[in-house]
Design a protein around this motif. Sequence first.
Motif, PDB file in Angstrom:
ATOM      1  N   GLY A   1      38.716   9.573  26.287  1.00 33.13           N
ATOM      2  CA  GLY A   1      40.146   9.352  26.085  1.00 33.13           C
ATOM      3  C   GLY A   1      40.713  10.349  25.093  1.00 33.13           C
ATOM      4  N   ALA A   2      40.204  11.580  25.144  1.00 31.54           N
ATOM      5  CA  ALA A   2      40.575  12.585  24.139  1.00 31.54           C
ATOM      6  C   ALA A   2      42.020  13.050  24.236  1.00 31.54           C
ATOM      7  N   SER A   3      42.669  12.811  25.364  1.00 28.85           N
ATOM      8  CA  SER A   3      44.058  13.244  25.506  1.00 28.85           C
ATOM      9  C   SER A   3      45.047  12.169  25.066  1.00 28.85           C
ATOM     10  N   GLY A   4      44.557  10.998  24.650  1.00 29.24           N
ATOM     11  CA  GLY A   4      45.427   9.944  24.140  1.00 29.24           C
ATOM     12  C   GLY A   4      45.689  10.093  22.657  1.00 29.24           C
ATOM     13  N   GLY A   5      46.485   9.187  22.112  1.00 33.12           N
ATOM     14  CA  GLY A   5      46.906   9.311  20.717  1.00 33.12           C
ATOM     15  C   GLY A   5      45.768   9.283  19.725  1.00 33.12           C
ATOM     16  N   MET A   6      44.947   8.233  19.724  1.00 31.58           N
ATOM     17  CA  MET A   6      43.852   8.155  18.775  1.00 31.58           C
ATOM     18  C   MET A   6      42.733   9.118  19.148  1.00 31.58           C
ATOM     19  N   GLY A   7      42.466   9.266  20.437  1.00 33.35           N
ATOM     20  CA  GLY A   7      41.432  10.201  20.866  1.00 33.35           C
ATOM     21  C   GLY A   7      41.717  11.617  20.409  1.00 33.35           C
TER      22      GLY A   7
ATOM     23  N   GLN B   1      64.361  -6.220  14.823  1.00 33.03           N
ATOM     24  CA  GLN B   1      64.277  -5.108  13.877  1.00 33.03           C
ATOM     25  C   GLN B   1      64.200  -5.551  12.421  1.00 33.03           C
ATOM     26  N   SER B   2      64.420  -6.828  12.162  1.00 32.54           N
ATOM     27  CA  SER B   2      64.357  -7.300  10.778  1.00 32.54           C
ATOM     28  C   SER B   2      62.950  -7.763  10.379  1.00 32.54           C
ATOM     29  N   ILE B   3      62.064  -7.902  11.356  1.00 32.63           N
ATOM     30  CA  ILE B   3      60.705  -8.383  11.079  1.00 32.63           C
ATOM     31  C   ILE B   3      59.802  -7.216  10.701  1.00 32.63           C
ATOM     32  N   SER B   4      59.077  -7.360   9.603  1.00 32.62           N
ATOM     33  CA  SER B   4      58.147  -6.320   9.161  1.00 32.62           C
ATOM     34  C   SER B   4      56.797  -6.502   9.841  1.00 32.62           C
ATOM     35  N   ARG B   5      56.220  -5.384  10.272  1.00 31.18           N
ATOM     36  CA  ARG B   5      54.892  -5.413  10.879  1.00 31.18           C
ATOM     37  C   ARG B   5      54.136  -4.145  10.503  1.00 31.18           C
ATOM     38  N   GLU B   6      52.908  -4.053  10.953  1.00 33.13           N
ATOM     39  CA  GLU B   6      52.029  -2.966  10.524  1.00 33.13           C
ATOM     40  C   GLU B   6      51.783  -1.959  11.647  1.00 33.13           C
ATOM     41  N   PHE B   7      51.819  -0.687  11.275  1.00 33.35           N
ATOM     42  CA  PHE B   7      51.476   0.402  12.175  1.00 33.35           C
ATOM     43  C   PHE B   7      50.502   1.327  11.450  1.00 33.35           C
ATOM     44  N   ILE B   8      49.726   2.100  12.212  1.00 40.27           N
ATOM     45  CA  ILE B   8      48.841   3.069  11.584  1.00 40.27           C
ATOM     46  C   ILE B   8      49.101   4.458  12.152  1.00 40.27           C
ATOM     47  N   TYR B   9      49.189   5.422  11.249  1.00 40.70           N
ATOM     48  CA  TYR B   9      49.341   6.826  11.604  1.00 40.70           C
ATOM     49  C   TYR B   9      47.997   7.312  12.141  1.00 40.70           C
ATOM     50  N   THR B  10      47.964   7.807  13.367  1.00 36.85           N
ATOM     51  CA  THR B  10      46.698   8.077  14.039  1.00 36.85           C
ATOM     52  C   THR B  10      45.766   9.036  13.277  1.00 36.85           C
ATOM     53  N   PRO B  11      46.253  10.087  12.628  1.00 36.49           N
ATOM     54  CA  PRO B  11      45.314  10.911  11.848  1.00 36.49           C
ATOM     55  C   PRO B  11      44.623  10.127  10.729  1.00 36.49           C
ATOM     56  N   ASP B  12      45.313   9.144  10.137  1.00 37.69           N
ATOM     57  CA  ASP B  12      44.671   8.284   9.131  1.00 37.69           C
ATOM     58  C   ASP B  12      43.565   7.441   9.774  1.00 37.69           C
ATOM     59  N   GLY B  13      43.879   6.849  10.915  1.00 34.70           N
ATOM     60  CA  GLY B  13      42.892   6.031  11.606  1.00 34.70           C
ATOM     61  C   GLY B  13      41.675   6.844  12.017  1.00 34.70           C
TER      62      GLY B  13
END
Length: 311
Positions: free
Chosen positions: A8-14, A188-200
């Motif tokens: 899956g190298a062409s995907g975001g995390m890959g 849009q008022s609810i806070s949630r978590e995302f991760i920046y793929t280079p960090d992951g």
Amino acid sequence: MQKALVLGASGGMGYSIVKELSSRGIMVTAFARTREKLEKLFADDPNITIYTGDVFRIDDLDGAANGVDTIFQSANIPYVEWEEKLPIMMSNILQTAEKHSAKLAIVDNIYAYGRSVGEKTSETTVKNPHTKKGRIRLEVENLVKKSNIPALIAHFPDFYGPNAENTILNYTLLNIVKDKSSSFVGNQSISREFIYTPDGARAMVSLSLQEKAYGQSWNIPGFGTISGDEIVETVREITGYQKGVSTVSKNMIRFLGLFNRQMREVVEMFYLNEEPIVLNGEKYENFIGPIPRTSYREGLRQTIEYMKQTQ
């Protein structure tokens, strides 16, 4: 680690895992179905070998895994194919890892945890999936645990970042980059978590280099939580964007599901926009050290810059 295979190298995390491995001087085989996209992403890097194939063809996996000591599994398939094909895909990968005596590092999401328990979710939190896709992810995880393969499983929140195209934030950012009216999935008022793929990717590669990390699950959180309102405001400050950003509600997705099977599958995961799960990263920090955490402002800036350069 001398040589790695990234599925899956062409995907975001890959994509980010391939780049992270190469930056550490590790030889990488980048595996995906489309040669044109792989060449566009990696052709100029001497540490990277491109290999096109299908994860459902054992011969393709076998050829790609020749000489590798670690396989990173970041390949994914459409929701509508999960029930039938996800266990088959993992069985193929496990069989390939066993044949080549390779370790396995698996990119996973948070679906198997089920609903939020009201506090940060740790690796000891009981997995109690209440959705079909959550149950499938848990089934696949159990397949891995029952195998003889040294494997680590990394659970991540939703991705955003360079080349992370099939994500809910990319859906919002794409029209913003084109200076068109855009939409945000969920309140849009609810806070949630995302991760920046280079960090992951950085966190996952660091884990993969530690023998004791295998045979365990790891939660990799992002840079805290952020609301849709805060994301939109940050993007406006970065880009000067002034057009409106509407809200995509659950009922809107449910209506689209009347005509689109993929949208029907999206509906049951909408709870993550209403009852966000936030991951506890203490286990990683106690074992490796500080989790890589790029601020949302900087991560969004770099993501938008990448999108402008590649659109």
